[in-house]
Structure formats: C-alpha cells, structure tokens
Design an enzyme around this catalytic site. Structure first.
Site, PDB file in Angstrom:
ATOM      1  N   ASN A  31       0.843  -1.189   0.000  1.00 21.55           N
ATOM      2  CA  ASN A  31       0.000   0.000   0.000  1.00 21.55           C
ATOM      3  C   ASN A  31       0.889   1.255   0.000  1.00 21.55           C
ATOM      4  O   ASN A  31       1.684   1.453   0.919  1.00 21.55           O
ATOM      5  CB  ASN A  31      -0.901  -0.043   1.247  1.00 21.55           C
ATOM      6  CG  ASN A  31      -1.862   1.113   1.286  1.00 21.55           C
ATOM      7  OD1 ASN A  31      -1.466   2.244   1.050  1.00 21.55           O
ATOM      8  ND2 ASN A  31      -3.109   0.856   1.591  1.00 21.55           N
ATOM      9  N   HIS A  71       1.075   6.081   1.977  1.00 16.68           N
ATOM     10  CA  HIS A  71       1.837   6.960   2.868  1.00 16.68           C
ATOM     11  C   HIS A  71       3.037   7.623   2.208  1.00 16.68           C
ATOM     12  O   HIS A  71       3.620   8.544   2.780  1.00 16.68           O
ATOM     13  CB  HIS A  71       2.203   6.218   4.154  1.00 16.68           C
ATOM     14  CG  HIS A  71       0.954   5.857   4.901  1.00 16.68           C
ATOM     15  ND1 HIS A  71       0.004   6.801   5.208  1.00 16.68           N
ATOM     16  CD2 HIS A  71       0.466   4.682   5.326  1.00 16.68           C
ATOM     17  CE1 HIS A  71      -1.011   6.201   5.819  1.00 16.68           C
ATOM     18  NE2 HIS A  71      -0.753   4.918   5.893  1.00 16.68           N
ATOM     19  N   HIS A 104      -5.420   3.785  -1.749  1.00 16.71           N
ATOM     20  CA  HIS A 104      -6.750   4.177  -1.267  1.00 16.71           C
ATOM     21  C   HIS A 104      -7.011   5.602  -1.741  1.00 16.71           C
ATOM     22  O   HIS A 104      -6.336   6.532  -1.303  1.00 16.71           O
ATOM     23  CB  HIS A 104      -6.746   4.093   0.267  1.00 16.71           C
ATOM     24  CG  HIS A 104      -8.079   4.342   0.901  1.00 16.71           C
ATOM     25  ND1 HIS A 104      -8.297   4.145   2.241  1.00 16.71           N
ATOM     26  CD2 HIS A 104      -9.262   4.772   0.402  1.00 16.71           C
ATOM     27  CE1 HIS A 104      -9.555   4.439   2.546  1.00 16.71           C
ATOM     28  NE2 HIS A 104     -10.160   4.834   1.443  1.00 16.71           N
ATOM     29  N   ARG A 163      -9.082   8.361  -1.136  1.00 15.76           N
ATOM     30  CA  ARG A 163     -10.064   8.794  -0.127  1.00 15.76           C
ATOM     31  C   ARG A 163     -10.898   9.943  -0.657  1.00 15.76           C
ATOM     32  O   ARG A 163     -10.445  10.727  -1.487  1.00 15.76           O
ATOM     33  CB  ARG A 163      -9.340   9.237   1.152  1.00 15.76           C
ATOM     34  CG  ARG A 163      -8.690   8.096   1.924  1.00 15.76           C
ATOM     35  CD  ARG A 163      -8.179   8.614   3.254  1.00 15.76           C
ATOM     36  NE  ARG A 163      -9.267   8.993   4.115  1.00 15.76           N
ATOM     37  CZ  ARG A 163      -9.737   8.229   5.118  1.00 15.76           C
ATOM     38  NH1 ARG A 163      -9.179   7.078   5.391  1.00 15.76           N
ATOM     39  NH2 ARG A 163     -10.750   8.635   5.837  1.00 15.76           N
ATOM     40  N   ARG A 202      -6.694  13.003   1.042  1.00  7.51           N
ATOM     41  CA  ARG A 202      -5.627  13.439   1.962  1.00  7.51           C
ATOM     42  C   ARG A 202      -4.260  12.899   1.562  1.00  7.51           C
ATOM     43  O   ARG A 202      -3.254  13.421   1.990  1.00  7.51           O
ATOM     44  CB  ARG A 202      -5.962  13.062   3.401  1.00  7.51           C
ATOM     45  CG  ARG A 202      -5.925  11.593   3.686  1.00  7.51           C
ATOM     46  CD  ARG A 202      -6.026  11.326   5.168  1.00  7.51           C
ATOM     47  NE  ARG A 202      -7.358  11.558   5.688  1.00  7.51           N
ATOM     48  CZ  ARG A 202      -7.839  10.943   6.768  1.00  7.51           C
ATOM     49  NH1 ARG A 202      -7.079  10.106   7.418  1.00  7.51           N
ATOM     50  NH2 ARG A 202      -9.065  11.162   7.185  1.00  7.51           N
ATOM     51  N   GLU A 254      -8.533   0.728  -3.144  1.00  4.84           N
ATOM     52  CA  GLU A 254      -9.422   0.756  -1.975  1.00  4.84           C
ATOM     53  C   GLU A 254     -10.259   2.024  -2.070  1.00  4.84           C
ATOM     54  O   GLU A 254      -9.728   3.098  -2.366  1.00  4.84           O
ATOM     55  CB  GLU A 254      -8.607   0.826  -0.684  1.00  4.84           C
ATOM     56  CG  GLU A 254      -7.725  -0.364  -0.455  1.00  4.84           C
ATOM     57  CD  GLU A 254      -6.815  -0.174   0.761  1.00  4.84           C
ATOM     58  OE1 GLU A 254      -6.079  -1.120   1.073  1.00  4.84           O
ATOM     59  OE2 GLU A 254      -6.826   0.914   1.356  1.00  4.84           O
ATOM     60  N   THR A 278      -8.460   3.630   8.245  1.00  2.00           N
ATOM     61  CA  THR A 278      -9.720   2.895   8.195  1.00  2.00           C
ATOM     62  C   THR A 278      -9.967   2.163   9.512  1.00  2.00           C
ATOM     63  O   THR A 278      -9.212   1.275   9.893  1.00  2.00           O
ATOM     64  CB  THR A 278      -9.681   1.854   7.043  1.00  2.00           C
ATOM     65  OG1 THR A 278      -9.050   2.457   5.921  1.00  2.00           O
ATOM     66  CG2 THR A 278     -11.065   1.397   6.683  1.00  2.00           C
ATOM     67  N   GLU A 297     -11.398  -9.118   2.473  1.00  2.00           N
ATOM     68  CA  GLU A 297     -10.137  -8.807   3.130  1.00  2.00           C
ATOM     69  C   GLU A 297     -10.462  -8.668   4.613  1.00  2.00           C
ATOM     70  O   GLU A 297     -11.261  -7.813   5.011  1.00  2.00           O
ATOM     71  CB  GLU A 297      -9.516  -7.514   2.588  1.00  2.00           C
ATOM     72  CG  GLU A 297      -8.199  -7.214   3.290  1.00  2.00           C
ATOM     73  CD  GLU A 297      -7.423  -6.039   2.689  1.00  2.00           C
ATOM     74  OE1 GLU A 297      -7.597  -5.732   1.501  1.00  2.00           O
ATOM     75  OE2 GLU A 297      -6.627  -5.445   3.443  1.00  2.00           O
ATOM     76  N   HIS A 327      -4.090  -4.548   7.577  1.00  2.00           N
ATOM     77  CA  HIS A 327      -4.251  -3.400   8.469  1.00  2.00           C
ATOM     78  C   HIS A 327      -3.433  -3.578   9.745  1.00  2.00           C
ATOM     79  O   HIS A 327      -3.647  -4.522  10.495  1.00  2.00           O
ATOM     80  CB  HIS A 327      -5.706  -3.115   8.848  1.00  2.00           C
ATOM     81  CG  HIS A 327      -5.904  -1.657   9.165  1.00  2.00           C
ATOM     82  ND1 HIS A 327      -5.565  -1.127  10.371  1.00  2.00           N
ATOM     83  CD2 HIS A 327      -6.320  -0.630   8.387  1.00  2.00           C
ATOM     84  CE1 HIS A 327      -5.808   0.181  10.343  1.00  2.00           C
ATOM     85  NE2 HIS A 327      -6.253   0.512   9.150  1.00  2.00           N
TER      86      HIS A 327
HETATM   87  N1  PXP Z   1      -6.057  -2.980   3.788  1.00  2.00           N
HETATM   88  C1  PXP Z   1      -7.012  -2.017   3.820  1.00  2.00           C
HETATM   89  C2  PXP Z   1      -8.367  -2.344   3.278  1.00  2.00           C
HETATM   90  C3  PXP Z   1      -6.730  -0.730   4.307  1.00  2.00           C
HETATM   91  O1  PXP Z   1      -7.690   0.212   4.326  1.00  2.00           O
HETATM   92  C4  PXP Z   1      -5.408  -0.442   4.735  1.00  2.00           C
HETATM   93  C5  PXP Z   1      -5.080   0.946   5.204  1.00  2.00           C
HETATM   94  O2  PXP Z   1      -5.183   1.836   4.146  1.00  2.00           O
HETATM   95  C6  PXP Z   1      -4.458  -1.466   4.666  1.00  2.00           C
HETATM   96  C7  PXP Z   1      -4.806  -2.719   4.217  1.00  2.00           C
HETATM   97  C8  PXP Z   1      -3.033  -1.244   5.082  1.00  2.00           C
HETATM   98  O3  PXP Z   1      -2.965  -0.929   6.429  1.00  2.00           O
HETATM   99  P1  PXP Z   1      -1.568  -0.482   7.058  1.00  2.00           P
HETATM  100  O4  PXP Z   1      -1.207   0.818   6.422  1.00  2.00           O
HETATM  101  O5  PXP Z   1      -1.879  -0.359   8.511  1.00  2.00           O
HETATM  102  O6  PXP Z   1      -0.580  -1.547   6.734  1.00  2.00           O
END
Ligand code: PXP
Length: 243
Positions: free
Chosen positions: A6, A9, A42, A44, A48, A70, A101, A151, A191
C-alpha cells in the site's frame, strides 16, 4: 502468499508539503521490482494522500502486477474505478475524521445498496473484495452481495497488547479465514501489520494475500523501499514455509 504494498503513505509525506516528492508512482515501481505482487492504494474522498492524477499515472505505469483500489462505496468512486479499471476494487468504510480505516465495512447493514454496486463493478471487469471484520455474519453478507473476496481486518489483532488478546484475535482471524474459504471466497487480510506481528497471520493457510502499507513505508525511511518490501515478503514466505 502474496504481498500487496500500500503506497498511500508515500503520498502522505508528499501532501504534508503539497509538493511533487516523494512520488507514490515511483514507489510503486520500486515495490514492483522488489517483489510486490500487487500495488494497493486508497483514493479517499478527502484526497488526503493519493490524488486523482496519481491514480491515472499508476494505471499507465503499473502493468506487470495488479492494481488494487481501496475506496468507499460511493457513486463518485465507482465512476472513477470504472474509468480507471483497476484489477480489483476493495470496498472500505470511510469516515472523514478517522486517522486510518477503522473497522470493517458493515456489509450486512447495506446489502441492497452493495448488491447493485458490486454487480456494476463486476460487469465492468473489476474483481471486488470487501474489507470486513472477521465475523461470520459479514462473510455471509459478502457472499449474498456477490463479492469475489473478503479482506479480513487485522487491526484488532495488531492493536492487541496482551498475549491472551493476541491469541484470541488470531483465532478469530483463523476461524473467519477458514469459513470464508469454505464458502468459496478468496481471502485476504491487512491493516496494522508490521515486521514483528506479520508472521502468525501469514501462516494462516486460507489467507492468500496481505496488504501492508504503514510499516513498510515507515521502515523504508531507514532501509530504503526496495529493502523494506523484500524484508516483509521474506518474513511472509518464511511463515508460510514457501521459502
Ligand atoms: N487494507 C485495507 C483495506 C486498508 O484500508 C489499509 C489501510 O489503508 C491497509 C490494508 C493497510 O494498512 P496499514 O497501512 O496499517 O498496513
């Protein structure tokens, strides 16, 4: 066992200064070359981190591995997804004030709406996963609305501090993964997973993919993104005895 990286960030850091670096698309390419099996992002509603332009650039750039978008189940996001055609959409709940999330989608509470929503995405050639808490009723509801996959939200497991709670949350994930797989769904999880807590989840054989963002991007500050992705993938494969 697959790793979806992901990249949100990377964009979070860029947006802190509203500048052009670091570029999440460059990050996606590095992750791809380091062995990521998928790029997850994601978009959003409040934009952001990831911006609409990033999504277009990701679609034009990432060709070797799938894109997993996402998004909240809104009309605006559905239209963007149908336009961009990621290989997969993962529907997530979204609240403006949240830091990330929080909790899974309440599929059973919005079945009629989601049925049509999922159908339209699938008619456009997009696989649909639902981000849910590891609970039987949510799995059942996910089947009823026609999802291809779930998921499982690993946040409760990741936030647990006592051995007892960690064990309990792990059991909940195992049970849900087994149940969802038996019912014919593909099972992913994610997550809050980190280099220290990933292995027990990666060892659950019904789970075929983990989506991990924060920990990989955080550690890439010190070791570089290439190494951060390789290290996470190695831990996952070790846990699975696939190395
Ligand atoms: N899976 C989903 C559906 C999420 O919303 C997120 C956070 O954006 C993640 C995985 C990844 O989470 P993390 O950044 O805590 O690894």
């Amino acid at each position: 066992m697959k790793l979806g990286v992901n990249i949100d960030h990377i964009a979070t850091i860029r947006e802190a200064r509203k500048t052009y670096e670091p570029d999440p698309v460059k990050g996606a390419l590095i992750a791809q070359d380091a062995g990521a099996d998928q790029i997850t992002f994601h978009l959003r509603e409040d934009r952001r981190h990831i911006q609409d332009e990033d999504v277009i650039r990701l679609r034009c750039t990432i060709k070797r591995i799938p894109l997993n978008m996402e998004m909240a189940p809104t009309e605006e996001m559905k239209n963007i997804a149908i336009d961009i055609k990621p290989e997969r959409v993962t529907l997530v709940p979204e609240k403006r004030q949240e830091i990330t999330t929080e909790g899974g989608l309440d599929v059973s509470g919005m079945e009629d709406y989601l049925k049509d929503f999922v159908k339209e995405l699938k008619e456009n050639g997009i696989n649909v996963a639902l981000f849910i808490d590891p609970e039987e009723d949510q799995i059942y509801a996910s089947i009823r609305v026609g999802a291809d996959a779930v998921e499982l939200h690993t946040g409760e497991y990741a936030n647990a501090t006592s051995d007892e709670k960690i064990k309990k949350e792990l059991e909940r994930l195992k049970k849900a993964a087994k149940y969802a797989k038996e019912k014919g769904l593909k099972v992913f999880a994610g997550h809050g997973l980190t280099y220290t807590n990933v292995q027990p989840v990666a060892a659950i054989e019904e789970i075929e993919e983990l989506n991990i963002g924060h920990s990989i991007i955080a550690n890439s500050v010190f070791m570089g993104l290439d190494e951060a992705v390789r290290k996470m993938k190695k831990l996952m494969l070790e846990a699975r005895q696939e190395l």
